[in-house]
Motif scaffolding. Sequence first.
Motif, PDB file in Angstrom:
ATOM      1  N   GLU A 138       0.960  -1.264  -0.137  1.00 50.95           N
ATOM      2  CA  GLU A 138       0.012   0.045  -0.092  1.00 50.95           C
ATOM      3  C   GLU A 138       0.817   1.390  -0.045  1.00 50.95           C
ATOM      4  O   GLU A 138       0.541   2.407  -0.387  1.00 50.95           O
ATOM      5  CB  GLU A 138      -0.915   0.051   1.297  1.00 50.95           C
TER       6      GLU A 138
ATOM      7  N   GLY B  19      -0.441   1.978  -3.272  1.00 51.54           N
ATOM      8  CA  GLY B  19      -1.659   2.499  -2.812  1.00 51.54           C
ATOM      9  C   GLY B  19      -2.873   1.359  -2.182  1.00 51.54           C
ATOM     10  O   GLY B  19      -3.650   2.066  -1.417  1.00 51.54           O
ATOM     11  N   SER B  20      -2.663   0.412  -2.596  1.00 56.18           N
ATOM     12  CA  SER B  20      -3.607  -0.808  -1.735  1.00 56.18           C
ATOM     13  C   SER B  20      -2.952  -1.855  -1.282  1.00 56.18           C
ATOM     14  O   SER B  20      -2.184  -2.480  -1.770  1.00 56.18           O
ATOM     15  CB  SER B  20      -4.447  -1.552  -3.235  1.00 56.18           C
TER      16      SER B  20
ATOM     17  N   THR C  13       4.928  12.154  -3.803  1.00 51.51           N
ATOM     18  CA  THR C  13       5.303  10.973  -2.938  1.00 51.51           C
ATOM     19  C   THR C  13       6.529  10.529  -3.591  1.00 51.51           C
ATOM     20  O   THR C  13       7.353  11.164  -4.471  1.00 51.51           O
ATOM     21  CB  THR C  13       4.271  10.063  -3.455  1.00 51.51           C
TER      22      THR C  13
END
Length: 391
Positions: free
Chosen positions: A222, A226-227, A313
């Motif tokens: 994640e 992102g997950s 990011t």
Amino acid sequence: MAMQSMLNAQARRLARWLKPRLGFRGRGRWGMRRRPLPLLARTALWAGALIALALLVPLLLVQEHQQEKDTSVRSERTAPQAQKESPGIAAAQPMVRVYLSGTRQIESVALEQYVRGVLAAEMPSSFELEALKAQAIAARTYIMRRLLAKDASGTPEGADVTNTVAHQAYKPLAEMKRLPKDAAAKLSRAVEETKDLIITYEGKPIMAAFFSTSNGYTENAEDYWGSPIPYLKSVPSPWDERVAPKYAERTTFQMNNLLSELGVSVQALKLKSDGGTTGKTASIQGIGNQLRIVSRTVGKRVRQVQIGSEHFTGREIREKLGLRSSAFDWSVDNDKLVITTYGFGHGVGMSQYGAQGMAKEGATAEQIVTYYYNDVKLDKASKLAAGRLRN
């Protein structure tokens, strides 16, 4: 049993011969009564019979042993040969259609041949055998997951996967033929000794992500994609720094080029009255003061960067600047920004140099993959694919 029968038969014949000579009742050949022999003669006959029997038994034993030996030899020669390993798995292997980006052609190969081609492209053959085996298992798992899900994303029509790092790097058959014999043999052994093995989580093939070199830790899924994925969690990987030839790398950027690559204008910087700025230009030191790493992930990579009023990011910085990793530090040197990266790759899943370091310390392929992928098991690809894939 055969020896017992022969002894009985010989004993009966001897008894028949002795009976008329030892004074038993009966008639001779011409019907005349026999007269019993004198005691001394009868004793001599008994003694002779016992001696004959004593000589007969060893001969019969030798004969019996020879017969058993002959029978054993005949059995070995006539018994059916032990059957070779059933080609069931090989025959049932699904075919993998690989799009070759160089020639723009599709090469169709059996599963294990595909894994061999991936192994040759993704990991140096000089690596320890157990590290190569761990990579083979991960590569096989990756493609089986796609095949079972009928996932052909990112490929031209008619292909299952490409030969690029967008999926898995792969050496086509023509290139495999040019490998040195010892390298080819080692790769073949790694594939053969892991044949049909894949990594599963709750009975399904995992997304077996892997990368070159860690910064000392792997990354949570994640924090990069992102997950969350339950089996792709950060774990320490201390081996990389000891075995990877390019664990750390320094890259230098001209400050103005850096801002251009990131798409940041001078106006986006938070200018201070004493920040050394005039109009639309800023001093190098003034710009450097506006660069800040805000936070890091569990895997010690950069989570967020602030440049003036802009936020990025760590992954965005890596991709925009072409860095080896999102684990980095920076410093200002005159008119330049020096970025030092640690490791190589996205950091999620199995570190290849970490696997090499573990193998050097005696870890098996199974120990390697179950370390880098959390709460997983090894299973058979053929079992999961039964009746679900084309051959």
